[in-house]
Design a protein around this motif. Sequence first.
Motif, PDB file in Angstrom:
ATOM      1  N   SER A  91       0.831  -1.205   0.000  1.00  0.00           N
ATOM      2  CA  SER A  91       0.000   0.000   0.000  1.00  0.00           C
ATOM      3  C   SER A  91       0.869   1.260   0.000  1.00  0.00           C
ATOM      4  O   SER A  91       0.592   2.230  -0.714  1.00  0.00           O
ATOM      5  CB  SER A  91      -0.923  -0.014   1.217  1.00  0.00           C
ATOM      6  N   GLN A  92       1.932   1.242   0.783  1.00  0.00           N
ATOM      7  CA  GLN A  92       2.859   2.375   0.824  1.00  0.00           C
ATOM      8  C   GLN A  92       3.545   2.573  -0.527  1.00  0.00           C
ATOM      9  O   GLN A  92       3.705   3.701  -0.990  1.00  0.00           O
ATOM     10  CB  GLN A  92       3.902   2.173   1.927  1.00  0.00           C
ATOM     11  N   LEU A  93       3.938   1.468  -1.157  1.00  0.00           N
ATOM     12  CA  LEU A  93       4.567   1.545  -2.473  1.00  0.00           C
ATOM     13  C   LEU A  93       3.601   2.150  -3.489  1.00  0.00           C
ATOM     14  O   LEU A  93       3.964   3.053  -4.249  1.00  0.00           O
ATOM     15  CB  LEU A  93       5.023   0.162  -2.944  1.00  0.00           C
ATOM     16  N   LYS A  94       2.360   1.664  -3.506  1.00  0.00           N
ATOM     17  CA  LYS A  94       1.372   2.183  -4.443  1.00  0.00           C
ATOM     18  C   LYS A  94       1.141   3.676  -4.237  1.00  0.00           C
ATOM     19  O   LYS A  94       1.036   4.437  -5.206  1.00  0.00           O
ATOM     20  CB  LYS A  94       0.051   1.425  -4.300  1.00  0.00           C
ATOM     21  N   GLN A  95       1.078   4.097  -2.998  1.00  0.00           N
ATOM     22  CA  GLN A  95       0.887   5.514  -2.700  1.00  0.00           C
ATOM     23  C   GLN A  95       2.093   6.322  -3.191  1.00  0.00           C
ATOM     24  O   GLN A  95       1.929   7.383  -3.793  1.00  0.00           O
ATOM     25  CB  GLN A  95       0.680   5.728  -1.205  1.00  0.00           C
ATOM     26  N   TYR A  96       3.283   5.813  -2.953  1.00  0.00           N
ATOM     27  CA  TYR A  96       4.502   6.494  -3.398  1.00  0.00           C
ATOM     28  C   TYR A  96       4.512   6.644  -4.922  1.00  0.00           C
ATOM     29  O   TYR A  96       4.776   7.718  -5.449  1.00  0.00           O
ATOM     30  CB  TYR A  96       5.738   5.730  -2.928  1.00  0.00           C
ATOM     31  N   VAL A  97       4.208   5.575  -5.618  1.00  0.00           N
ATOM     32  CA  VAL A  97       4.221   5.593  -7.087  1.00  0.00           C
ATOM     33  C   VAL A  97       3.159   6.552  -7.614  1.00  0.00           C
ATOM     34  O   VAL A  97       3.404   7.308  -8.550  1.00  0.00           O
ATOM     35  CB  VAL A  97       4.037   4.170  -7.657  1.00  0.00           C
ATOM     36  N   SER A  98       1.988   6.553  -6.996  1.00  0.00           N
ATOM     37  CA  SER A  98       0.906   7.427  -7.467  1.00  0.00           C
ATOM     38  C   SER A  98       1.246   8.905  -7.282  1.00  0.00           C
ATOM     39  O   SER A  98       0.736   9.749  -8.014  1.00  0.00           O
ATOM     40  CB  SER A  98      -0.407   7.090  -6.768  1.00  0.00           C
TER      41      SER A  98
ATOM     42  N   GLU B 206      14.946   2.065 -12.168  1.00  0.00           N
ATOM     43  CA  GLU B 206      14.717   2.719 -10.872  1.00  0.00           C
ATOM     44  C   GLU B 206      13.553   2.068 -10.138  1.00  0.00           C
ATOM     45  O   GLU B 206      13.513   2.081  -8.907  1.00  0.00           O
ATOM     46  CB  GLU B 206      14.460   4.215 -11.066  1.00  0.00           C
ATOM     47  N   GLN B 207      12.597   1.513 -10.881  1.00  0.00           N
ATOM     48  CA  GLN B 207      11.454   0.852 -10.258  1.00  0.00           C
ATOM     49  C   GLN B 207      11.913  -0.287  -9.350  1.00  0.00           C
ATOM     50  O   GLN B 207      11.377  -0.472  -8.255  1.00  0.00           O
ATOM     51  CB  GLN B 207      10.497   0.305 -11.328  1.00  0.00           C
ATOM     52  N   ILE B 208      12.909  -1.014  -9.793  1.00  0.00           N
ATOM     53  CA  ILE B 208      13.450  -2.119  -8.997  1.00  0.00           C
ATOM     54  C   ILE B 208      13.985  -1.587  -7.673  1.00  0.00           C
ATOM     55  O   ILE B 208      13.706  -2.137  -6.602  1.00  0.00           O
ATOM     56  CB  ILE B 208      14.549  -2.862  -9.788  1.00  0.00           C
ATOM     57  N   LYS B 209      14.743  -0.489  -7.744  1.00  0.00           N
ATOM     58  CA  LYS B 209      15.319   0.111  -6.532  1.00  0.00           C
ATOM     59  C   LYS B 209      14.234   0.640  -5.603  1.00  0.00           C
ATOM     60  O   LYS B 209      14.351   0.531  -4.383  1.00  0.00           O
ATOM     61  CB  LYS B 209      16.283   1.224  -6.912  1.00  0.00           C
ATOM     62  N   VAL B 210      13.183   1.223  -6.181  1.00  0.00           N
ATOM     63  CA  VAL B 210      12.088   1.739  -5.359  1.00  0.00           C
ATOM     64  C   VAL B 210      11.434   0.588  -4.591  1.00  0.00           C
ATOM     65  O   VAL B 210      11.195   0.700  -3.389  1.00  0.00           O
ATOM     66  CB  VAL B 210      11.052   2.503  -6.226  1.00  0.00           C
TER      67      VAL B 210
END
Length: 144
Positions: A24-31, A40-44
């Motif tokens: 959920s935190q990842l999705k919020q960060y990406v949005s 960079e997505q891999i690193k995120v």
Amino acid sequence: MSTADTHSLNPNGNGQGKYNEKLSQLKQYVSQSKYIEPLEQIKVCQSFGLPYLKNVFRDEYRKRFYDFLFENVTTCANVTKHTLIPQKYLCECKAYYENKKLLKVVGLGNCPVTNSKNVQFLSTNPRMWNDAFLLPNSSQLKMF
């Protein structure tokens, strides 16, 4: 059961709540972020303690493309200009939504970004699919 088991990020095992929280935190960060390049997505994902979750990024960028074309009738190049999502990737998004019958080419005209002729103007908004104002020389297209 050990404490290590309860904090596992395995989505199919123990610690699923922790995994879902990080997801959920990842999705919020990406949005809330600008377009993130694949390497960079891999690193995120790693920074959130998650494996590479390509679908999180794919779904977000497809959504941005769809939403932009719901509000704006325009070209892929113009979507790229405003969203920073690479045009090549948007072509994949276009095919995805066309296959689902959620996107239509509503006209041809000069691209507001590249000034190329006979470029497809796209929309995901069904109310726009048959409007007469979408003719290539419309002054409304110049607003983009």
